[in-house]
Design an enzyme around this catalytic site. Structure first.
Site, mmCIF file in Angstrom:
data_model
loop_
_atom_site.group_PDB
_atom_site.id
_atom_site.type_symbol
_atom_site.label_atom_id
_atom_site.label_comp_id
_atom_site.label_asym_id
_atom_site.label_seq_id
_atom_site.Cartn_x
_atom_site.Cartn_y
_atom_site.Cartn_z
ATOM 1 N N ASP A 13 1.462 -1.177 0.428
ATOM 2 C CA ASP A 13 0.139 -0.221 -0.013
ATOM 3 C C ASP A 13 1.260 1.038 -0.018
ATOM 4 O O ASP A 13 1.988 1.074 0.142
ATOM 5 C CB ASP A 13 -1.478 -0.096 1.588
ATOM 6 C CG ASP A 13 -2.123 1.412 0.968
ATOM 7 O OD1 ASP A 13 -1.859 1.604 0.352
ATOM 8 O OD2 ASP A 13 -1.942 2.027 2.380
ATOM 9 N N SER A 14 0.454 2.580 0.603
ATOM 10 C CA SER A 14 1.418 3.580 -0.168
ATOM 11 C C SER A 14 1.858 4.292 1.379
ATOM 12 O O SER A 14 2.807 4.817 1.813
ATOM 13 C CB SER A 14 0.322 5.010 -0.965
ATOM 14 O OG SER A 14 -1.334 4.753 -0.013
ATOM 15 N N TYR A 45 -1.021 8.339 -2.423
ATOM 16 C CA TYR A 45 -1.075 7.974 -3.935
ATOM 17 C C TYR A 45 -2.268 8.915 -4.898
ATOM 18 O O TYR A 45 -2.144 9.449 -5.547
ATOM 19 C CB TYR A 45 -1.698 6.471 -3.999
ATOM 20 C CG TYR A 45 -0.292 5.757 -4.177
ATOM 21 C CD1 TYR A 45 1.006 6.519 -4.015
ATOM 22 C CD2 TYR A 45 -0.136 4.397 -4.425
ATOM 23 C CE1 TYR A 45 2.300 5.513 -4.005
ATOM 24 C CE2 TYR A 45 0.469 3.016 -4.410
ATOM 25 C CZ TYR A 45 2.012 3.609 -4.399
ATOM 26 O OH TYR A 45 2.878 2.735 -3.952
ATOM 27 N N GLY A 46 -3.306 9.346 -3.661
ATOM 28 C CA GLY A 46 -4.664 9.545 -4.106
ATOM 29 C C GLY A 46 -4.262 10.933 -4.539
ATOM 30 O O GLY A 46 -5.681 11.586 -5.723
ATOM 31 N N CYS A 77 -4.440 -1.648 -1.854
ATOM 32 C CA CYS A 77 -4.836 -0.050 -2.118
ATOM 33 C C CYS A 77 -5.497 0.258 -3.096
ATOM 34 O O CYS A 77 -5.644 -0.910 -4.885
ATOM 35 C CB CYS A 77 -3.226 0.959 -2.229
ATOM 36 S SG CYS A 77 -3.594 2.264 -3.113
ATOM 37 N N ASN A 78 -6.404 0.908 -2.858
ATOM 38 C CA ASN A 78 -8.214 0.781 -4.402
ATOM 39 C C ASN A 78 -7.257 1.947 -5.015
ATOM 40 O O ASN A 78 -7.080 1.618 -6.169
ATOM 41 C CB ASN A 78 -9.134 1.785 -4.171
ATOM 42 C CG ASN A 78 -9.641 0.542 -3.150
ATOM 43 O OD1 ASN A 78 -10.895 0.017 -3.701
ATOM 44 N ND2 ASN A 78 -9.825 0.492 -1.587
ATOM 45 N N THR A 79 -6.405 2.938 -5.097
ATOM 46 C CA THR A 79 -5.481 3.576 -6.458
ATOM 47 C C THR A 79 -4.688 2.988 -6.824
ATOM 48 O O THR A 79 -4.996 2.329 -8.704
ATOM 49 C CB THR A 79 -5.436 5.210 -5.227
ATOM 50 O OG1 THR A 79 -5.780 6.061 -4.521
ATOM 51 C CG2 THR A 79 -4.803 5.819 -6.612
ATOM 52 N N CYS A 191 -10.799 3.587 -0.401
ATOM 53 C CA CYS A 191 -9.749 3.150 -0.330
ATOM 54 C C CYS A 191 -9.460 2.842 1.756
ATOM 55 O O CYS A 191 -10.349 3.023 2.260
ATOM 56 C CB CYS A 191 -9.738 5.148 0.181
ATOM 57 S SG CYS A 191 -7.623 5.341 1.342
ATOM 58 N N THR A 192 -8.050 1.674 0.899
ATOM 59 C CA THR A 192 -8.359 0.842 2.047
ATOM 60 C C THR A 192 -7.738 1.991 3.207
ATOM 61 O O THR A 192 -7.718 1.048 4.690
ATOM 62 C CB THR A 192 -7.373 0.042 1.768
ATOM 63 O OG1 THR A 192 -5.988 0.114 1.407
ATOM 64 C CG2 THR A 192 -7.480 -0.843 0.837
ATOM 65 N N HIS A 193 -7.386 3.007 3.350
ATOM 66 C CA HIS A 193 -7.373 3.683 4.719
ATOM 67 C C HIS A 193 -8.404 3.932 5.714
ATOM 68 O O HIS A 193 -8.738 3.303 6.576
ATOM 69 C CB HIS A 193 -6.693 4.895 4.615
ATOM 70 C CG HIS A 193 -5.073 4.874 4.525
ATOM 71 N ND1 HIS A 193 -4.406 4.430 3.177
ATOM 72 C CD2 HIS A 193 -4.160 5.884 4.681
ATOM 73 C CE1 HIS A 193 -3.367 4.504 3.401
ATOM 74 N NE2 HIS A 193 -2.635 5.061 4.462
#
Length: 267
Positions: A13-14, A45-46, A77-79, A191-193
């Site tokens: 992930d970022s 990343y977003g 990470c979705n992005t 978003c995984t966050h």
């Protein structure tokens, strides 16, 4: 292909958002060795361009696979998944699991036929999201909003910092204030966050909402793809890898340890 018991699962992930994907995977496969990699030098990343992410993610995953020899990689990470998943699969010779917005379950669950997609700016503008909405929610109104501040809120929460409740309130207002927002009953945490701050979002909402995300489904997919493979006989301490090591990483140490990641390394 023969897999060694010690071959880890690699999560990428970022930042720390992928921990929301790691946790259900650990519950499903408690003996799995884990390497969790965060591109702290590229975070967030977003707000980056598609071209930057498309170039950066496959290159970093190539280096991580070379170093850690995982049996499987998860782009948590979705992005990164919506932009670079196909390029990563083409570049690596191991299975790669992506993280995509949980639009299909939201469409199945929504009673009002209005649901929100809360993600990063980069994710919510992707054609991939258009396709998911058209395929699974064609009879629904799908509202979208991107929040970079909510990503930062999740990172701050895991560093143990005080949180501003206005951040979660503003993120939800970005959905509620759109036409049809008054009928929204479900929010996709794209978003995984964001599952890391689900409690803060629930507290900030003016009325009850159901939040959905893809963690459990990804855990099932990992378990399916590794079925029949050998694992160590005991749970293993995991490793967290950062592309930039600084004091903010040190402040994450207690949270990382709580996710079974006592070792911290740089890439």
């Amino acid at each position: 292909m023969t897999v060694a018991p010690q071959a880890p699962l690699l999560f990428f992930d970022s930042g720390v958002g992928g921990l929301s994907i790691l946790a259900p995977a650990q519950a499903a496969l408690p003996h799995a060795p884990v390497v969790y990699a965060a591109d702290s030098a590229g975070f967030p990343y977003g707000t980056r361009s598609e071209a930057e992410i498309a170039a950066r993610v496959p290159a970093l995953l190539g280096r991580l696979v070379e170093r850690y020899r995982p049996r499987l990689a998860v782009i948590a990470c979705n992005t990164a998944s919506t932009i670079a998943l196909s390029a990563v699969r083409a570049a690596l010779d191991i299975p790669v699991v992506g993280t995509v917005p949980a639009i299909k379950p939201a469409a199945l669950l929504s009673q009002s036929r209005v649901f929100g997609v809360l993600g990063t700016d980069a994710t919510v503008r992707q054609p991939y999201v258009d396709r998911l909405a058209a395929e699974h929610g064609s009879d629904c109104t799908v509202l979208r909003h991107g929040s970079a501040a909510l990503v930062q809120l999740a990172e701050a929460k895991l560093r143990g910092e005080p949180l501003d409740p206005a951040v979660a309130r503003d993120a939800l207002a970005g959905l509620f204030d759109q036409p049809g927002g008054d009928r929204m009953d479900i929010v996709v945490l794209a978003c995984t966050h964001f599952p890391l701050v689900e409690a803060e979002l629930a507290a900030a909402s003016p009325r009850p909402l159901r939040f959905v995300h893809g963690g459990e489904g990804i855990a099932r997919r990992i378990a399916y793809l590794t079925q029949g493979q050998p694992w160590p006989s005991e749970p293993q301490p995991g490793t967290a890898v950062f592309t930039r090591l600084d004091e903010s990483v040190e402040r994450l140490r207690p949270a990382l340890e709580s996710y079974g990641l006592p070792r911290i390394e740089g890439l």
